[in-house]
Design a protein around this motif. Sequence first.
Motif, PDB file in Angstrom:
ATOM      1  N   UNK A  34       0.835  -1.212   0.000  1.00 56.34           N
ATOM      2  CA  UNK A  34       0.000   0.000   0.000  1.00 56.34           C
ATOM      3  C   UNK A  34       0.865   1.257   0.000  1.00 56.34           C
ATOM      4  N   UNK A  35       0.456   2.252  -0.797  1.00 52.44           N
ATOM      5  CA  UNK A  35       1.215   3.512  -0.820  1.00 52.44           C
ATOM      6  C   UNK A  35       0.280   4.730  -0.880  1.00 52.44           C
ATOM      7  N   UNK A 127      -4.015   4.475   3.270  1.00 47.26           N
ATOM      8  CA  UNK A 127      -3.945   3.058   3.688  1.00 47.26           C
ATOM      9  C   UNK A 127      -2.536   2.606   4.047  1.00 47.26           C
ATOM     10  N   UNK A 128      -1.516   3.345   3.602  1.00 46.37           N
ATOM     11  CA  UNK A 128      -0.154   2.968   3.984  1.00 46.37           C
ATOM     12  C   UNK A 128       0.061   3.083   5.476  1.00 46.37           C
ATOM     13  N   UNK A 129      -0.767   3.868   6.148  1.00 48.22           N
ATOM     14  CA  UNK A 129      -0.635   4.072   7.600  1.00 48.22           C
ATOM     15  C   UNK A 129      -1.156   2.894   8.409  1.00 48.22           C
ATOM     16  N   UNK A 130      -1.900   2.007   7.772  1.00 46.59           N
ATOM     17  CA  UNK A 130      -2.577   0.955   8.522  1.00 46.59           C
ATOM     18  C   UNK A 130      -1.921  -0.421   8.353  1.00 46.59           C
ATOM     19  N   UNK A 136      -1.113  -6.793   5.833  1.00 44.86           N
ATOM     20  CA  UNK A 136      -0.121  -6.289   4.887  1.00 44.86           C
ATOM     21  C   UNK A 136      -0.729  -5.457   3.761  1.00 44.86           C
ATOM     22  N   UNK A 137      -2.009  -5.610   3.507  1.00 46.15           N
ATOM     23  CA  UNK A 137      -2.611  -4.907   2.366  1.00 46.15           C
ATOM     24  C   UNK A 137      -3.965  -4.302   2.736  1.00 46.15           C
ATOM     25  N   UNK A 138      -3.973  -3.339   3.666  1.00 43.34           N
ATOM     26  CA  UNK A 138      -5.249  -2.716   4.053  1.00 43.34           C
ATOM     27  C   UNK A 138      -5.888  -1.999   2.868  1.00 43.34           C
ATOM     28  N   UNK A 139      -7.181  -2.187   2.724  1.00 38.02           N
ATOM     29  CA  UNK A 139      -7.895  -1.591   1.595  1.00 38.02           C
ATOM     30  C   UNK A 139      -8.863  -0.495   2.062  1.00 38.02           C
ATOM     31  N   UNK A 140      -8.436   0.212   3.035  1.00 34.34           N
ATOM     32  CA  UNK A 140      -9.280   1.312   3.511  1.00 34.34           C
ATOM     33  C   UNK A 140      -8.382   2.477   3.965  1.00 34.34           C
ATOM     34  N   UNK A 141      -8.977   3.654   4.017  1.00 38.34           N
ATOM     35  CA  UNK A 141      -8.295   4.863   4.484  1.00 38.34           C
ATOM     36  C   UNK A 141      -9.307   5.712   5.241  1.00 38.34           C
ATOM     37  N   UNK A 142      -8.818   6.695   5.915  1.00 42.46           N
ATOM     38  CA  UNK A 142      -9.705   7.571   6.687  1.00 42.46           C
ATOM     39  C   UNK A 142     -10.203   8.735   5.832  1.00 42.46           C
ATOM     40  N   UNK A 143     -11.414   9.159   6.153  1.00 45.90           N
ATOM     41  CA  UNK A 143     -11.909  10.410   5.578  1.00 45.90           C
ATOM     42  C   UNK A 143     -11.377  11.581   6.400  1.00 45.90           C
TER      43      UNK A 143
END
Length: 338
Positions: A34-35, A127-130, A136-143
Amino acid sequence: MRFIDEAKIQVEGGRGGNGCVSFRREKYVPRGGPDGGDGGKGGDVILEATERKQTLLDFRYRRLYRAERGRHGQGKAKHGRGGKDLVLHVPVGTLAKDVETGEVLADLNRPGMRWVAARGGRGGRGNARFVTSTRQAPRYAEEGEEGETREMQLELKLLADVGLVGLPNAGKSTLIAAVSAARPKIADYPFTTLIPNLGVVHYGDAPPFVMADIPGLIEGAHEGAGLGIRFLKHIERTKVLVHLVDASALSPTDPLAPYRAIERELESYSDTLGEKDRIVALNKMDLVTEEARREDLLAAYRTTGHPVVAVSALTRRGLPDLLKALVRLLRDEEADAL
């Protein structure tokens, strides 16, 4: 330019940008990690005091002020740019108050003074933060977070060293015009002055001081009668007061009546005004032709316990004595403040 000393506005900090969900995509790395970059912080709404403005007129025609939102994060670990701050310039002496409680949130009483009225929201994490050892491959991010929202009352209180008070037609406008470069409207009828006037006064080698003339007060002013109640706040910050009395209109049986009426209004409005040091200036003494009558008036007003000066703002007689007494009183106030 219209003099506006109150305005109600709503300010909103910018919303933070959203974090990004992204994965590296390179030729020889088929399953890159994730990047996703973080979203940028929202801009703040800031009030800044400036001497270039003398009124809150600008805020009468627009009520909502919103700072820029932060940009969203992007792939390849690119963080979003933060939103630009929105700087609102207000006159020196502006108070920001909570609309519901009346609490003073900020007192912008010096040039260049700043206050953050509404902070921008935090940007969301990409998602790189999680990434963790088990994820190893989180598919979510924060709003991004919403910015702060605040409704507030702006209230301008002029900054002056000396405040002029008295009944309508006592000669306050004539006095400030005689001792400074201020040019207020002057006429021989009550309520000529409809807005506060400021004048810079120079006397001898003393530091110059600012004098404020407000519309005349009438009995019941602290309850809203007449025009003066709207402007009493402008002399709350002054160091000393000059209570101007029209000596030519005083009753022989009760010469202190107009003085007492105004003093009651000042004390009823606030303890601060009632306790300020003051000088009583008996104006239009050139119209009191009998020497015995002049002496009687001076003797009556000396019973107030305040310094008393006989003046004629129109002919300028007695004005040096008044200015000398003011300079002395201002020096005493500065010495007490140290």
